[in-house]
Design a protein around this motif. Structure first.
Motif, PDB file in Angstrom:
ATOM      1  N   MET A 166      37.916 -76.091 -17.928  1.00 36.41           N
ATOM      2  CA  MET A 166      37.916 -74.804 -17.214  1.00 36.41           C
ATOM      3  C   MET A 166      38.766 -73.831 -18.009  1.00 36.41           C
ATOM      4  N   CYS A 167      38.164 -72.683 -18.396  1.00 34.04           N
ATOM      5  CA  CYS A 167      38.935 -71.698 -19.159  1.00 34.04           C
ATOM      6  C   CYS A 167      38.528 -70.293 -18.751  1.00 34.04           C
ATOM      7  N   PHE A 168      39.406 -69.333 -19.016  1.00 31.83           N
ATOM      8  CA  PHE A 168      39.127 -67.922 -18.699  1.00 31.83           C
ATOM      9  C   PHE A 168      37.848 -67.471 -19.401  1.00 31.83           C
ATOM     10  N   SER A 169      37.087 -66.651 -18.688  1.00 27.75           N
ATOM     11  CA  SER A 169      35.808 -66.167 -19.195  1.00 27.75           C
ATOM     12  C   SER A 169      35.925 -64.725 -19.686  1.00 27.75           C
ATOM     13  N   ASP A 170      35.055 -64.383 -20.637  1.00 25.53           N
ATOM     14  CA  ASP A 170      34.988 -62.995 -21.116  1.00 25.53           C
ATOM     15  C   ASP A 170      34.440 -62.062 -20.034  1.00 25.53           C
ATOM     16  N   ARG A 171      34.020 -62.621 -18.901  1.00 24.11           N
ATOM     17  CA  ARG A 171      33.582 -61.770 -17.781  1.00 24.11           C
ATOM     18  C   ARG A 171      34.746 -61.350 -16.899  1.00 24.11           C
ATOM     19  N   GLN A 172      35.938 -61.875 -17.165  1.00 28.46           N
ATOM     20  CA  GLN A 172      37.114 -61.500 -16.376  1.00 28.46           C
ATOM     21  C   GLN A 172      37.594 -60.119 -16.817  1.00 28.46           C
ATOM     22  N   PRO A 173      37.631 -59.144 -15.891  1.00 30.65           N
ATOM     23  CA  PRO A 173      38.081 -57.800 -16.271  1.00 30.65           C
ATOM     24  C   PRO A 173      39.606 -57.743 -16.433  1.00 30.65           C
ATOM     25  N   GLY A 174      40.075 -56.634 -17.013  1.00 31.48           N
ATOM     26  CA  GLY A 174      41.518 -56.430 -17.133  1.00 31.48           C
ATOM     27  C   GLY A 174      42.115 -57.236 -18.273  1.00 31.48           C
ATOM     28  N   THR A 175      43.432 -57.203 -18.350  1.00 25.94           N
ATOM     29  CA  THR A 175      44.111 -57.874 -19.463  1.00 25.94           C
ATOM     30  C   THR A 175      45.084 -58.949 -18.994  1.00 25.94           C
ATOM     31  N   ARG A 176      45.335 -59.026 -17.681  1.00 23.43           N
ATOM     32  CA  ARG A 176      46.295 -60.024 -17.187  1.00 23.43           C
ATOM     33  C   ARG A 176      45.763 -61.432 -17.484  1.00 23.43           C
ATOM     34  N   GLY A 177      46.656 -62.302 -17.907  1.00 25.26           N
ATOM     35  CA  GLY A 177      46.231 -63.678 -18.158  1.00 25.26           C
ATOM     36  C   GLY A 177      45.962 -63.924 -19.632  1.00 25.26           C
ATOM     37  N   PRO A 178      45.389 -65.061 -19.936  1.00 20.44           N
ATOM     38  CA  PRO A 178      45.192 -65.467 -21.335  1.00 20.44           C
ATOM     39  C   PRO A 178      43.996 -64.790 -21.981  1.00 20.44           C
ATOM     40  N   ARG A 179      43.726 -65.130 -23.222  1.00 20.19           N
ATOM     41  CA  ARG A 179      42.561 -64.581 -23.929  1.00 20.19           C
ATOM     42  C   ARG A 179      41.285 -65.031 -23.223  1.00 20.19           C
ATOM     43  N   ARG A 180      40.272 -64.219 -23.349  1.00 15.62           N
ATOM     44  CA  ARG A 180      38.992 -64.543 -22.727  1.00 15.62           C
ATOM     45  C   ARG A 180      38.132 -65.322 -23.731  1.00 15.62           C
ATOM     46  N   VAL A 181      37.285 -66.183 -23.169  1.00 15.81           N
ATOM     47  CA  VAL A 181      36.441 -67.038 -24.012  1.00 15.81           C
ATOM     48  C   VAL A 181      34.982 -66.798 -23.619  1.00 15.81           C
ATOM     49  N   SER A 182      34.116 -66.733 -24.629  1.00  9.95           N
ATOM     50  CA  SER A 182      32.684 -66.539 -24.322  1.00  9.95           C
ATOM     51  C   SER A 182      31.987 -67.895 -24.243  1.00  9.95           C
TER      52      SER A 182
END
Ligand SMILES: C[S@@+](CC[C@H](N)C(=O)[O-])C[C@H]1O[C@@H](n2cnc3c(N)ncnc32)[C@H](O)[C@@H]1O
Length: 212
Positions: A155-171
């Motif tokens: 489970m990892c942050f997605s490039d669909r997550q708006p804003g900048t809070r949190g870690p880098r986004r992954v596609s």
């Protein structure tokens, strides 16, 4: 490899993935955006459906709630993290809850040096911590500790997550590329990752893959 693998002191923490920031939070600094103090809802659902099996390894386990949820279900569970204070917290939680689980200080970029093998490897919020240049070592390490036919649940942050809070986004493509060799991706879909900041969830990817 020793129990602490040479990362037991602060100045020995591995570089690149921000472990020093994680360590500070586990040691008491408030405001950790990822620390929800309970297992991820999506993982509880996967566990109910029997996705986790055999010996389980939670990489970047932090203070251990996901690993402990699996231990509570009777799975033989190990959690590893490079932040010694995270591992301390996880051990305390296990003791308080009367659960048996093993928690060890390990740098996941050195998993290849470890002789152990697991049937299921879990990664919640670790993959997205690393810069591009460290990804091959992470994938190599996960590949080394997973038995053929074993699973990796990510489970990892997605490039669909708006804003900048949190870690880098992954596609989605980045995940497919990273695991193109040696893995068969069974599931790769959007999922809500529960977080400790408003609105309480972030857009993430859930991947379930099988080691060839
Ligand atoms: C976003 S936190 C997620 C923690 C936990 N999985 C959870 O869901 O609460 C990422 C974790 O990865 C750990 N980590 C970062 N780099 C690491 C490395 N090189 N080896 C092992 N753990 C690492 C951090 O210490 C931190 O606990």
């Amino acid at each position: 490899m020793s129990e602490t693998q040479g990362v037991g002191t602060h100045h020995d923490l591995p570089r690149g993935s921000g472990v020093e920031i994680f360590e500070e939070h586990y040691a008491g600094k408030p405001g950790a955006g990822w620390e929800i103090d309970r297992p991820q809802r999506a993982l509880v659902e996967l566990a109910r459906r029997g996705v986790f099996r055999g010996r389980v390894l939670d990489i970047g386990c932090g203070s251990g709630d996901n690993a402990l949820m699996l231990a509570e279900r009777g799975l033989e569970t190990t959690g590893v993290d490079a932040a010694p204070s995270g591992i301390e917290l996880a051990r305390e939680k296990a003791a308080r809850r009367g659960l048996e689980a093993r928690f060890l200080v390990r740098d996941v970029l050195r998993l290849k040096e470890w002789g152990e093998r697991f049937d299921t490897v879990l990664d919640v919020g670790l993959f997205h911590c690393f810069p591009d240049e460290d990804r091959p070592a992470l994938v190599e390490g996960v590949s080394a500790v997973t038995v053929p036919g074993g699973r990796y649940v990510l489970m990892c942050f997605s490039d669909r997550q708006p804003g900048t809070r949190g870690p880098r986004r992954v596609s989605e493509q980045e995940i497919r590329t990273a695991f193109a060799r040696g893995w068969r991706i069974e599931v790769l879909r959007p999922v809500e990752l529960e977080v400790a900041f408003e609105p309480g969830v972030a857009r993430a990817w859930l991947a379930v893959m099988t080691r060839r």
